[in-house]
Write an enzyme that holds these catalytic residues in place. Sequence first.
Site, PDB file in Angstrom:
ATOM      1  N   ASP A 180       3.366 -73.280   6.872  1.00  0.00           N
ATOM      2  CA  ASP A 180       3.216 -73.932   5.578  1.00  0.00           C
ATOM      3  C   ASP A 180       2.387 -73.000   4.689  1.00  0.00           C
ATOM      4  OD1 ASP A 180       3.376 -75.696   3.477  1.00  0.00           O
ATOM      5  OD2 ASP A 180       2.749 -77.449   4.606  1.00  0.00           O
TER       6      ASP A 180
HETATM    7  C1  BGC Z   1       3.676 -78.219   1.359  1.00  0.00           C
HETATM    8  C2  BGC Z   1       5.082 -78.024   1.864  1.00  0.00           C
HETATM    9  C3  BGC Z   1       5.901 -77.280   0.845  1.00  0.00           C
HETATM   10  C4  BGC Z   1       5.214 -75.972   0.527  1.00  0.00           C
HETATM   11  C5  BGC Z   1       5.957 -75.096  -0.464  1.00  0.00           C
HETATM   12  C6  BGC Z   1       3.058 -76.932   0.853  1.00  0.00           C
HETATM   13  O1  BGC Z   1       1.853 -77.146   0.209  1.00  0.00           O
HETATM   14  O2  BGC Z   1       2.890 -78.781   2.385  1.00  0.00           O
HETATM   15  O3  BGC Z   1       5.657 -79.256   2.170  1.00  0.00           O
HETATM   16  O4  BGC Z   1       7.198 -77.091   1.300  1.00  0.00           O
HETATM   17  O5  BGC Z   1       3.927 -76.244  -0.006  1.00  0.00           O
HETATM   18  O6  BGC Z   1       5.914 -75.590  -1.738  1.00  0.00           O
END
Ligand code: BGC
Length: 751
Positions: A288
């Site tokens: 993530d």
């Molecule tokens: C979130 C994810 C997301 C990623 C990209 C993160 O902060 O937890 O779910 O896909 O950002 O935007």
Amino acid sequence: MKRRDVMKAGALLAASAWAPVAVAAQSRDHSARIKALIDQMTLAEKLGQMTQIPGGRQKSLNSKLDAAMLDRVRKGEMGSFLHVAGAEPLRELQRVAVEESRLKIPLLFAMDVIHGYRTILPVPLALAASWDPAVAEAAARLAAEEAWAAGLHWTFTPMVDVARDPRWGRVVEGAGEDPYLGARMAEAQVKGFQGADLAKGQRLMACAKHFVGYGAAIGGRDYDSADVSDRTLNEVYLPPFHAAARAGAASFMTAFNDLGGVPMTANAALVRGTLRDNWGYQGLIVSDWNAIKELINHGVAETPAQAAALALRAGVDMDMASGTYSEHLGAAVAVDAGLLPLVDQAVGRILAAKARLGLFDDPFGFGDPAHEKAPLNRPVARDLARRSIVLLRNEGGLLPLKPGAKVGLIGALADDASSTLGSWRARGQIEDGVTLRAALGDTVEYQPGVKPRGSDGSGIPAAIDAAKRADVVLLAIGEDYDFTGEARSYAEIGLAGLQIALVEALKATGKPIVAILMGGRPLALEKALTGIPAVLQTWLLGVESGPAIAEILTGKASPGGRLPIGMPRVTGQSPIPYAHLPTGRPANPDLSVDSARYRDMDIGPLFAFGHGLGYSEVKYGELSLSAAEIPVTGTLTATISITNTGKVAVEEVVQLYANDPVASVSRPDRELRGFVRVTLKPGETRKVSFTLSAAQFGIWQPGKWVVEKGEIKLMAGASSTDIRSEAGFRITGTAAGDMPATSIATRVRVA
Ligand code: BGC
């Protein structure tokens, strides 16, 4: 259980035999090409492939794609971009990669296309409230078509985290509290996004996230630790991931949280162990956002190089946004050459994903400027929105509205176009969102009353006057789009701002009220809703919110959604999953008996998991079973008839729950094992059959699934607390199973 054992057990329980994910076969065709590329790559180029960086920000896509960035692409310093979009700019970016970089490896373009791209659709929790995987699949398909046209390859969805605590703001992004419903929604979305062949166009790579336990954050606080038992992890949190992997999800994302002290981005036991080795998952695993670097914050790494090595060892192939692999994994490899084969493995998986998308054969196969400008698909948006609405209460048949009734529409949420779009709006435009006020137009008198936040109560008197002039009041309350989503956890999930004052003032007028609950989480509204005869849960439904709600209010369409998560009475009741263990002293309404309950609160949620009403009554027949006992390798069919006894067509969700009354460990008193949404004309009777295998009653015992000999009770009904008929059977033997019980789909027939 190791893969070897899985294979052995697979022979025992044929109905659940593990099907290796499709990605394996597809990447095999490209394996020679991939190997040749890896052989030619420098370490820096390999780390480049393992790097995904933002090409913009969520709200300003492509804003970082400047000359310096293009130079980095030429040098092979990155394998993927996120927060980018647009057929033309992405074609140019891809051209630089495949024409001007040394190895000409195409880039992967990713974005959070969660519930629509241009045509914004209901938020995922709302789609799950349809209790119809076809709805989730259709939403994913439309989102993929539109995002594909904009040159994207990859979306970071579905979020398959089971969420039992509505304080957690990301409850809006998932399918609610139940692993069985969650698994079906996960599969459907993977199917919708990816289709049968990613290289055929109009499809995106899906990403099952956030692996795993993110929804179990303590206190519902986003990013906080999770600490669940091995059994709960395997029976509740892992199955939707397993189902997504089986459905062929091309990628997985590791979660931000730690699980019992081991951050998921460094959790070798679960990522490399369970996901890769035991389940045989071959797709791409991405961290993530910034999570590799945050291993230092978790206190498991001292330096970025250590953080990089931990993530790599755990099995994380690609670093989202932190730059830790590109800047520091080289240093880790310099002190431990044993990491090099893991680097090659990671690069191999990334290149395999690119191959699966067909990018080596046609790097420009994604993106279509003409299609990108196509009009919104409003018919699909309206249909999905309508199917996601849940009628929670309808005393005295207040709904549908009587023709000619004078209606007062009150509440600023009824006029909030931005909130129709929900929290992940991709390229949705606020002006495209049709509100309830816009949909009802001059047929109602509108007063905003109060906003869902803030302390301006100056609109309340005018709202009271409008209510007094009306025969019936439609009252839009709840939360705007910004109350839920990432980092949107709340300690109090009642009505915010001055809404409660508005509600009480309107109740005092004595006019019948229809509460229209908007927002991305189930709210705790027992007190607020007391004395309100009709309640409609309408979530955040996308660009066709208003017309869809209006169709239900007027009776043009029948409400058929059901709650995918129970609604607590008060915040302090959360989490309150329906599938709870019986305990030694089960909750007792008699307060003189010491039992597992709160003394200041009725037992159970205000509205239960699976609850939802229609505009007609549905009568259930007797549940009949095809056998009184089945072998441990066997299957059983449970059949029930349902009849629409009312005067209008109805959409009923027939639900099948199971209970194992005596087992080696305590079992939940009911667990969903099958469901189907059925349309019934007035007077019509239909027969629903559920075929289950014994493996669907497996229990997680340390390291393995076990189906135990003994009795199983099946319960069919209209919600988790509205069971209409029960029947029991016996499993005559004991055996090891090979996959999570809820990952296995029940076969359903409607005749
Ligand atoms: C979130 C994810 C997301 C990623 C990209 C993160 O902060 O937890 O779910 O896909 O950002 O935007």
